[in-house]
Scaffold this active site. Structure first.
Site, PDB file in Angstrom:
ATOM      1  N   SER A 220      -1.350  -4.839   1.141  1.00 51.90           N
ATOM      2  CA  SER A 220      -0.198  -4.539   1.982  1.00 51.90           C
ATOM      3  C   SER A 220      -0.253  -5.371   3.255  1.00 51.90           C
ATOM      4  O   SER A 220      -1.338  -5.784   3.701  1.00 51.90           O
ATOM      5  CB  SER A 220      -0.201  -3.051   2.364  1.00 51.90           C
ATOM      6  OG  SER A 220       0.738  -2.769   3.390  1.00 51.90           O
ATOM      7  N   TYR A 233      -3.987   4.485   6.162  1.00 55.39           N
ATOM      8  CA  TYR A 233      -3.428   3.648   5.102  1.00 55.39           C
ATOM      9  C   TYR A 233      -3.762   2.175   5.351  1.00 55.39           C
ATOM     10  O   TYR A 233      -4.189   1.460   4.438  1.00 55.39           O
ATOM     11  CB  TYR A 233      -1.910   3.850   5.048  1.00 55.39           C
ATOM     12  CG  TYR A 233      -1.198   3.094   3.942  1.00 55.39           C
ATOM     13  CD1 TYR A 233      -1.182   3.592   2.635  1.00 55.39           C
ATOM     14  CD2 TYR A 233      -0.516   1.907   4.196  1.00 55.39           C
ATOM     15  CE1 TYR A 233      -0.519   2.920   1.621  1.00 55.39           C
ATOM     16  CE2 TYR A 233       0.146   1.224   3.194  1.00 55.39           C
ATOM     17  CZ  TYR A 233       0.145   1.736   1.903  1.00 55.39           C
ATOM     18  OH  TYR A 233       0.802   1.064   0.901  1.00 55.39           O
TER      19      TYR A 233
END
Length: 327
Positions: A220, A233
């Site tokens: 990501s 995250y």
């Protein structure tokens, strides 16, 4: 096998309950912080790229998104790049995983899809894979459990006779305004899904992979740049990038390539099952293109990394697909 399937179904239900409890606590906290008189879902955003305000219960059904994500890639013509191969995709029922499953099938691969609990999404994805002329196996279970990861790989090999590509894609994400607001359960769910799940799936798959085969991890942009509302995250995605490089070095002598794709904002159930309706209406507008990607715009990167004819000399790479320059 029936007993095992029943136990996995019980486990997935428990994980869904945990996810929704974390989500509910965060939603209640967000509500308390709203200015007096502000009503959920009522904010008007005038940008031409504004999305309808919406909020999904975790883990999030793609069938409930408005607008529906685009994953069919009608202008993408397959050319047999993955002919005769078999792929296992975690989180393959929706979002990026679904788009990857469809394109892998279009390139000639049979596909096994691991998913948590979203049966209707998984069945729809299976229909699209089979419409491409390939076989599709649905495996329901929780990637945080090492036993399930081993069984998912074994089922794939038993069904298709081999495993050629593992795509680690399943993820848990829930925002928090500060580190103090991240509960132990929240933190545990994020790490167990995003790191433990990738590790256990790779460990289970490794004995079945050989020269020319590959592992592709979903990283990501948060793993590259961080995100102040996604501390845990971001931590896991950075870990996935490092894991990708380390595992690539570990497996290179066996001819197994390990790479990652690091997408920017993508229109999938993950974010509407996390952010508030007000934030979702602006989702992706901070990218250079001023909008989130559609899953079909990300999936070709996975084909590129899975196909030996395209990437036989690429391993340990983190491929950014960010919608333009950042910074």
């Amino acid at each position: 096998m029936a007993t095992t399937k029943k136990s996995h179904k019980t486990s997935t239900a428990a994980t869904v309950r945990r996810q929704r409890e974390v989500q509910k606590r965060r939603d209640r906290s967000d509500e308390k912080k709203k200015p007096s008189g502000q009503t959920r879902g009522r904010r008007t955003v005038e940008s031409e790229n504004a999305l309808p305000p919406q909020h999904l219960a975790k883990p999030g059904l793609e069938s409930e998104l408005d607008p529906r994500p685009q994953f069919i890639a009608p202008t993408y013509a397959g050319s047999g790049k993955l002919k005769g191969m078999t792929a296992l995709i975690t989180g393959g029922d929706s979002g990026i995983g679904r788009a990857v499953a469809v394109l892998f099938a279009r390139e000639g691969a049979d596909v096994a899809i691991v998913y948590l609990s979203e049966d209707s999404d998984a069945e729809e994805t299976k229909d699209y894979v089979e419409a491409e002329g390939r076989r599709c196996l649905l495996i329901r279970g929780d990637v945080t459990e090492p036993t399930f990861c081993r069984e998912a790989v074994e089922q794939t090999v038993e069904q298709f006779g081999k495993l050629s590509v593992l795509v680690n894609n399943a993820a848990f994400q829930e925002h928090a305004a500060s580190i103090e607001e991240i509960s132990d359960d929240h933190f545990d769910l994020t790490l167990r899904t995003n790191l433990y799940g990738y590790f256990h799936m790779a460990k289970a798959a490794s004995p079945h992979l050989g020269s020319g085969d590959s592992i592709i991890n979903t990283g990501s942009e948060t793993g590259l740049f961080g995100n102040d509302r996604l501390l845990d995250y971001s931590m896991t995605k950075g870990g996935i990038h490092a894991f990708t490089k380390a595992l690539a070095a570990n497996l290179v002598k066996r001819g197994i390539r390990v790479n990652a794709v690091a997408p920017g904002p993508v229109w999938t159930p993950l974010n509407p099952a996390d952010q508030s309706p007000e934030r979702i209406s602006k989702f992706g507008q901070s990218s250079a293109m001023g909008r989130p990607a559609q899953p079909e715009e990300i999936a070709p990167a996975y084909v590129f990394l899975a196909a030996p004819c395209c990437s036989s000399y690429i391993s340990g790479a983190v491929l950014p697909v960010l919608g333009g320059p950042t910074g």
